[in-house]
Structures are given as structure tokens and as C-alpha cells.
Write an enzyme that holds these catalytic residues in place. Structure first.
Site, PDB file in Angstrom:
ATOM      1  N   ARG A  83       0.828  -1.205   0.000  1.00  0.00           N
ATOM      2  CA  ARG A  83       0.000   0.000   0.000  1.00  0.00           C
ATOM      3  C   ARG A  83       0.867   1.261   0.000  1.00  0.00           C
ATOM      4  O   ARG A  83       0.519   2.252  -0.648  1.00  0.00           O
ATOM      5  CB  ARG A  83      -0.965   0.000   1.189  1.00  0.00           C
ATOM      6  CG  ARG A  83      -2.024   1.103   1.084  1.00  0.00           C
ATOM      7  CD  ARG A  83      -3.125   0.957   2.101  1.00  0.00           C
ATOM      8  NE  ARG A  83      -2.635   1.132   3.461  1.00  0.00           N
ATOM      9  CZ  ARG A  83      -3.398   1.053   4.544  1.00  0.00           C
ATOM     10  NH1 ARG A  83      -4.703   0.795   4.420  1.00  0.00           N
ATOM     11  NH2 ARG A  83      -2.892   1.214   5.749  1.00  0.00           N
ATOM     12  N   LYS A 185      -2.658   6.876   1.384  1.00  0.00           N
ATOM     13  CA  LYS A 185      -2.391   7.253   2.770  1.00  0.00           C
ATOM     14  C   LYS A 185      -1.454   8.464   2.777  1.00  0.00           C
ATOM     15  O   LYS A 185      -0.287   8.404   3.164  1.00  0.00           O
ATOM     16  CB  LYS A 185      -1.790   6.070   3.536  1.00  0.00           C
ATOM     17  CG  LYS A 185      -2.073   6.122   5.023  1.00  0.00           C
ATOM     18  CD  LYS A 185      -1.810   4.768   5.668  1.00  0.00           C
ATOM     19  CE  LYS A 185      -1.955   4.826   7.180  1.00  0.00           C
ATOM     20  NZ  LYS A 185      -3.330   5.122   7.611  1.00  0.00           N
ATOM     21  N   GLU A 219     -16.199   7.160   5.549  1.00  0.00           N
ATOM     22  CA  GLU A 219     -15.251   6.733   6.576  1.00  0.00           C
ATOM     23  C   GLU A 219     -15.026   7.873   7.544  1.00  0.00           C
ATOM     24  O   GLU A 219     -15.436   9.013   7.298  1.00  0.00           O
ATOM     25  CB  GLU A 219     -13.922   6.303   5.955  1.00  0.00           C
ATOM     26  CG  GLU A 219     -13.167   7.436   5.268  1.00  0.00           C
ATOM     27  CD  GLU A 219     -11.822   7.014   4.689  1.00  0.00           C
ATOM     28  OE1 GLU A 219     -11.244   6.049   5.181  1.00  0.00           O
ATOM     29  OE2 GLU A 219     -11.367   7.680   3.740  1.00  0.00           O
TER      30      GLU A 219
END
Length: 339
Positions: A83, A185, A219
Site C-alpha cells: 500500500r 495514505k 469513513e
């Protein structure tokens, strides 16, 4: 570093204490340098560094656990490494090789092994990648120089007070981040959510904000959102607008393995509030693992989730995952990497 105590006394806030060493590598002239493990200290940074002006930075967060046999295992390290590489590509940052990240993480853990707490603590690992090229005219230019740093922190509970029912403010107007970068991220994504979270804390005593743009549940600022009831789990289906959580994936895998009905689809605030009357809700993430929601605050009205406490199904699902992470039950999914 003074290693935090492993009993119940005076544990530091999550991430407040760093291990005394870090792993560092630099990128320049088209290649990564060999990494070294050095004392944790300030990093010299040019005031023209790309990251300071254009937010060219991404990171990861995952945990190493000390098992009952004393061995240290990292939970789903491969997924977190991949990721980070995807995040780097999305931000046009130099992409470190899988092998380099793997070696840096292992070398750091080996150096700070004594800092890995006993359960229920863990060693939180934070690889950080950022552009260092000094060129303030580079708004449309990817950085040709970068730094990769892996730091570590002995941690316990993410939310102050431990396993308490969380108060969640439901924001049905704002989006947490740009839709095409939600799954990255990136540091800027978290910065974008801070103001809303601070306001919700001040006005509603909320622990987190659940972003629901146009009324569609998405989220929170730091975790994925799940609805849970007997043998049934509902969460938003994956798309580019929100983070593809490794903990989320792990919980869904566990639920399916137990024969649960697992739904990944879009759902709105109205359906969520209806579910909350008799069901459970929780936040899923590396730091919090699975944290039960006790109250949803929407347009000035407080909606208890079930009885307003951390639900028993949430607690049981969390325990199943934590038992695997901490080596108390068999790792039937191959999620642990011994280091």
C-alpha cells in the site's frame, strides 16, 4: 529511550514515545541509497523541500506484537508495504522496492526489539516517504529527491480511556479528501480532516467525524466504518474515495470465514441510523483495531447505537482478530511475519 512500563501504570498516549532508533534511506540521481539504522533524531530539511510546499508525502502504520513465546511477529506487513508503494505511485514519489522496505523494517525491529511491549501493547511501525528536492517552483513537477524513514513507537490504546463506546459526529456535507486520492495514505488527507474533527469535539464531545458526503456513508478521519449485527456485517464497497484498510480486510475475512453475511455496498445515513437502533457500529483501523460506537450525532440529535455501549458482537470479533495478532490463536490466514 526509556521503554514504557508494561503494567497498567502511566502508559503514554498512542504514538507519543518513539523507539530510540530509526531506519533511513535517501533517493537521488535516480536511485535509492543503502539504508542505515541510526539514533532517532531530527532530520535536516531544506526550507525549499518539496514536501513543505506541495505535501508530497505518504506513510503507513502497522504493528509488531510480542507473542506468548516471546517472539515478535508483524501483522500483515506485506499488505502495508504494497500500500505504501501504491501511495508513492499515486503521488508521483520515488517508489521504494518491496525488498528495501522489508529489510528496513526488519532491521529496525531487530535494533529496538526490547522496546516491543508485552500484550496488550504492540510496537507501532511508521514508514514515512517524502520529497526533499529543494525547488519551490515545482508545483507541477514530481520530486527527484526523497527520503524514506521508518520509525517505531511502543503503543497501547489508541483512544484515551481504552475500550469505551465512541461518540461519532455524522457530517453529511463534507468529504474527507479529494475523491481520487481517498485510497492514498497521504499526509494531506489527514490534515484535511483535522478541522472538522476539532470542531466536532468542541461542539459535541465527539471522538471522530464520520464523513458522509451527499448523505452517503464513507469513513472517519482515521478509520473505516462498519455496521454489525448477528452474523451480518455491512461496510462501504471499495472505491478510490476512501482508504482500503488492512484491518477492514482482515475483519471481513474473519467474518466470512465464520459464515457471516458480509455486504460491501453503498448505504446512506438513513439506513445507518435505522441499523443503529438495534445493531452495532464500529471503527476499524490499525491503531484502534475495532472500536465500538455508542452514539451517532446527526444534525444536533444524538442517536444511541443499540444500548449505547460497545456491543458484544463487536467485542467478540475484535477479540478474534487480536488473538491472531498477539499469537494466542493459530494464524490460519498466514498474516504474521516473524522477525
Amino acid at each position: 529511550m526509556n521503554t514504557p512500563k508494561t503494567d497498567n501504570s502511566a502508559r503514554p498516549a498512542f504514538g507519543a514515545v518513539l523507539a530510540d532508533h530509526m531506519a533511513v534511506a535517501a533517493y537521488g540521481a535516480g536511485a535509492w541509497s543503502p539504508f542505515d539504522v541510526r539514533p532517532t533524531e531530527a532530520i535536516p530539511l531544506h526550507p525549499g523541500a518539496h514536501v513543505l510546499h506541495y505535501a508530497s508525502t505518504c506513510f503507513e502504520g502497522f504493528k509488531a506484537y510480542r507473542g506468548p513465546d516471546g517472539r515478535v511477529n508483524v501483522f500483515r506487513m506485506d499488505r502495508h508495504i504494497e500500500r505504501l508503494r501504491r501511495s508513492a505511485r499515486a503521488l508521483a514519489l520515488p517508489v521504494p522496492a518491496t525488498e528495501q522496505l522489508d529489510q528496513m523494517i526488519r532491521a529496525l525491529i531487530d535494533r529496538v526489539r526490547e522496546s516491543v511491549p508485552q500484550a496488550p501493547g504492540a510496537l507501532y511501525l511508521r514508514p514515512l516517504l517524502f520529497g526533499t528536492m529543494a525547488a519551490i517552483g515545482g508545483a507541477a513537477t514530481p520530486p527527484m529527491e526523497a527520503m524514506l524513514v521508518v520509525i517505531a513507537s511502543p503503543v497501547w490504546d489508541y483512544f484515551a480511556g481504552g475500550a469505551k463506546p465512541l461518540r461519532i459526529f455524522v457530517d453529511d456535507e463534507h468529504q474527507r479528501t479529494a475523491p481520487h486520492l481517498g485510497e492514498v495514505k497521504a499526509g494531506a488527507n489527514y490534515a484535511a480532516a483535522i478541522q472538522q474533527t476539532v470542531r466536532a469535539r468542541e461542539q459535541h464531545r465527539a471522538d471522530q467525524v464520520l464523513f458522509c458526503p451527499q448523505g452517503q456513508v464513507q469513513e472517519t478521519g482515521a478509520a473505516n466504518f462498519l455496521l454489525i449485527r448477528d452474523k451480518h456485517l455491512l461496510t462501504r464497497s471499495l472505491d478510490s474515495s476512501f482508504l482500503h484498510g488492512v484491518t477492514r480486510d482482515s475483519l471481513l475475512t474473519l467474518a466470512r470465514d465464520e459464515g457471516w453475511r458480509v455486504e460491501e455496498r453503498g448505504f446512506d445515513v438513513t439506513e445507518m441510523l435505522a441499523w443503529a437502533r438495534a445493531g452495532e457500529a464500529a471503527l476499524a483501523g490499525t491503531a484502534a483495531v475495532l472500536a465500538g460506537v455508542g452514539t451517532l450525532i446527526h444534525r444536533g440529535v444524538e442517536h444511541p447505537v443499540g444500548d449505547g455501549v460497545v456491543g458484544p458482537i463487536t467485542q467478540a470479533l475484535r477479540t478474534q482478530l487480536v488473538d491472531i495478532q498477539q499469537g494466542r490463536t493459530a494464524d490460519r490466514f498466514g498474516w504474521l511475519t516473524q522477525v
